[in-house]
Design a protein around this motif. Structure first.
Motif, PDB file in Angstrom:
ATOM      1  N   VAL A 182       0.870  -1.169   0.000  1.00 24.33           N
ATOM      2  CA  VAL A 182       0.000   0.000   0.000  1.00 24.33           C
ATOM      3  C   VAL A 182       0.908   1.220   0.000  1.00 24.33           C
TER       4      VAL A 182
ATOM      5  N   GLU B 259       1.769   5.065   0.442  1.00 25.83           N
ATOM      6  CA  GLU B 259       1.330   6.232   1.201  1.00 25.83           C
ATOM      7  C   GLU B 259       1.619   7.466   0.361  1.00 25.83           C
ATOM      8  N   THR B 260       0.572   8.050  -0.212  1.00 21.45           N
ATOM      9  CA  THR B 260       0.758   9.253  -1.033  1.00 21.45           C
ATOM     10  C   THR B 260       0.186  10.448  -0.282  1.00 21.45           C
TER      11      THR B 260
ATOM     12  N   SER C  33       6.336   4.293   1.554  1.00 19.20           N
ATOM     13  CA  SER C  33       6.259   5.749   1.444  1.00 19.20           C
ATOM     14  C   SER C  33       7.300   6.231   0.439  1.00 19.20           C
TER      15      SER C  33
ATOM     16  N   ALA D  86      -5.147   0.106   2.907  1.00 21.54           N
ATOM     17  CA  ALA D  86      -5.525   0.851   1.699  1.00 21.54           C
ATOM     18  C   ALA D  86      -6.845   1.589   1.896  1.00 21.54           C
ATOM     19  N   GLU D  87      -6.902   2.796   1.346  1.00 20.46           N
ATOM     20  CA  GLU D  87      -8.143   3.566   1.332  1.00 20.46           C
ATOM     21  C   GLU D  87      -8.754   3.583  -0.077  1.00 20.46           C
TER      22      GLU D  87
ATOM     23  N   VAL E  11       3.392  -0.995   4.052  1.00 16.37           N
ATOM     24  CA  VAL E  11       3.153   0.362   3.557  1.00 16.37           C
ATOM     25  C   VAL E  11       4.451   0.916   2.994  1.00 16.37           C
TER      26      VAL E  11
ATOM     27  N   LYS F  87      -3.855   6.491   1.047  1.00 12.25           N
ATOM     28  CA  LYS F  87      -3.128   5.222   0.934  1.00 12.25           C
ATOM     29  C   LYS F  87      -3.754   4.391  -0.177  1.00 12.25           C
TER      30      LYS F  87
ATOM     31  N   ASN G 172      -3.579  -4.056   4.943  1.00  8.53           N
ATOM     32  CA  ASN G 172      -2.408  -3.177   4.886  1.00  8.53           C
ATOM     33  C   ASN G 172      -2.792  -1.691   4.902  1.00  8.53           C
TER      34      ASN G 172
END
Lengths: 393, 393
Positions: free
Chosen positions: A222, A224-225, B385, A252-253, B383, A229, A250
């Motif tokens: 996933v 992370e932006t 990043s 995720a959105e 995750v 996510k 994990n």
């Protein structure tokens, strides 16, 4: 490329053209879990014009969430792009790629004007979906480096220029000449955040993709932006609920599902699977499909007793976004290029998680144990026959 | 009991009344994965008459499979019964149960005349769905022994008389006075084959059923009957793909989902979840919902800021059968009692399994490991990043 004229534009257009207003509202609520007419976004006229000139259907949709006291709304705009091949499949590979790049620039420009923060293409978008042919050349020439290939280079520039995260699903050739079905995640800074690869490879009908690449060994990352996510579940992975679930575990959105699938095979499944994943895992799921009929230079057979042929049916587009609350956007066209811009309030994910509680009630430790048992060669299924009592475990 | 007049009869009736024939065919294919008109069964006129007199909507549907060389067709008829409460909820418990037993006898008689081999009721069918009230008496008096209670005794007789497997979902009181949400499986011989209990208990909205019973400790039993291998996934378990999957891993060919759910909460999810389970697990999934509005003697609140009230909305029926190939039957009415008789050729399960191959491509050992990790309190989600590389595992 062909045959699209006989194809229905969309289920939505059938309903909108034929149902009286009251009946349309009722049907819409039952089918899409939301009010009719759908809630659209206000976008600049320039975006509409650019899309129109480029023959890209532009549709918008808005998902909202309740106002909270401690968290401000987390509104993110995503763009899903579905497209036909601009050139015939027998054009030189470099020309085909250049034409697709040109189309992509227009779609991303239109998306940028709509305020899109995260943009995603369809599966292996830089090439025809040639895997049914089982031919190597020229199709394997369409593979690129995820990190340094011309498409990633182009999109890093566009991502930075437009302050937009771009998901780039390509056929990847790695440094060891292993091919993968990959999605590169490019940050709005222009940097590569990472990549995801296809976890499940089809061996069904014309989709004998195991000829070309293997299952991912990268897990369920996933990313992370700045805009939430996100996970990428490539194509056939959408048939596997256990796969969707790991992206949820994990964190995720939004999970994007760049795909390529045809009507006769999968259309009754299309509206079900990504939407079920959104419901079950409390995230937004974005299903993106190719569109059009791709005709190949050489004929091939399909293991179905039918004569050899040069295409494997109509990619039916119909890209859509499904929300954790069970509602969904209308689909894009079944026959034309399209850009779906959806505004999501990511706060909805946790709100629905707290309401329905599937994460809390899923009994994960129990399933971890059961699947561990069930994955062993000596697993004895829990079967109860007459005059036996059920096993307690 | 009330309010049903304002309710839409069904999505299917909306489409059939308003779409011209060509458009209806197209919409039907997209929505139901099959031809229009639906393929019905020939049933005796006596069955139609009996259903009509008893005000039970009778619908039939046929799922077929390809002819094989080594296995004969395995045609099984199933009956799904949805019903309103015949008496008000403040009638004496014994009278309510007697009225429901009387209705059941008629439904089973009609099903028998249609050649039904396996019959299933809705969730806790012998009582009002009283769990939102959080009151103990009189509702806990509706609980019965799974083995010796009056409903099991009645149905053992009917099962033997009609040579029919009957699934009996009740509120169970066991020998230790523990309450369970249970389904008793009664063989066509009249013997009890075993029982299944609800694996996931809702804590959502008015469905605070954790007040009354706990999660099953009986696993995911599949019952080997003369008419195929069947599992029972009770109500809220349909939101959990990991739960549906275990019934598949244990070899189920038909999974019944006796339910009780209301419109405002779950209707957009209803057509998605059981159908997704049928697709993902290569079995038939049968979703059965209560119908009508049940009004309780005392008011209760719902934790939603709204005033106290005496009902929790309209149970929308809409029971249906979904097949492993992604097609489905039309739904029963949203407002009336109904019996859906469907003929299944169980050979379709293995045929679709061989075609789509989800069982082969599901990578179960990998998920067993991943879920084992994810179920630990110290699990670190995968995750990635910016400026980090994805983890390989």
């Amino acid at each position: 490329m062909a045959n699209s004229k006989q194809e229905v534009e969309s289920l939505e257009s059938l309903l909108e053209s034929n149902l009286p207003n009251e009946e349309l509202k009722q049907a819409w609520r039952l089918l899409y879990g939301s009010e009719y007419p759908p809630s659209e976004l206000t976008i600049p006229k320039t975006a509409t014009e650019l899309a129109s000139v480029s023959k890209i259907q532009l549709k918008t949709y808005q998902f909202t969430a309740a106002q909270e006291q401690l968290r401000p709304p987390r509104k993110v705009r995503i763009g899903l792009f579905q497209n036909q091949l601009p050139l015939a499949t027998d054009a030189p590979v470099a020309e085909q790629r250049a034409a697709l790049h040109k189309l992509a620039e227009k779609a991303i420009e239109a998306a940028a004007q709509c305020g899109v923060n995260v943009f995603c293409f369809q599966e292996t978008w830089t090439m025809p979906f040639a895997f049914a042919t089982r031919e190597r050349l020229p199709w394997t020439e369409c593979a690129e480096s995820a990190e340094e290939g011309p498409t990633t280079v182009l999109l890093r520039n566009l991502a930075k220029r437009h302050n937009m995260v771009i998901i780039n699903p390509i056929l990847e050739r790695d440094a060891g000449d292993v091919l993968w079905n990959c999605a590169v995640v490019i940050s709005n800074s222009g940097q590569i955040i990472g990549k995801s690869r296809k976890n499940h490879i089809p061996r069904v009908g014309d989709f004998n993709e195991s000829t070309y690449y293997m299952e991912s060994t990268l897990g369920h990352p996933v990313f992370e932006t700045q805009f939430g996510k996100i996970g990428i579940n490539i194509c056939y992975g959408r048939h596997h609920p256990l796969n969707w679930a790991m992206f949820g575990l994990n964190g995720a959105e939004i999970v994007f599902n760049p795909s390529a699938t045809v009507g006769a095979l999968s259309e009754p499944l299309w509206s079900i699977e990504a939407r079920n994943a959104a419901i079950a895992n409390h995230y937004f799921a974005c299903a993106i499909n190719r569109v059009g009929t791709e005709i190949f230079p050489n004929e091939f057979t399909s293991g179905d007793g039918k004569p050899a042929h040069k295409d494997f049916g109509h990619f039916y587009g119909s890209s859509y976004v499904a929300a954790p609350d069970g509602s969904r956007s209308p689909g894009l066209s079944r026959v034309t290029d399209g850009l779906l811009v959806a505004e999501l309030d990511l706060n909805l994910c946790r709100q629905v998680k707290d309401k329905w509680g599937f994460r809390m009630t899923m009994r994960l430790p129990m399933y971890a144990e059961l699947y561990t048992k069930a994955s062993k060669p000596d697993y004895k299924p829990q079967v109860v026959s007459e005059n036996e009592r059920p096993r307690e475990d």
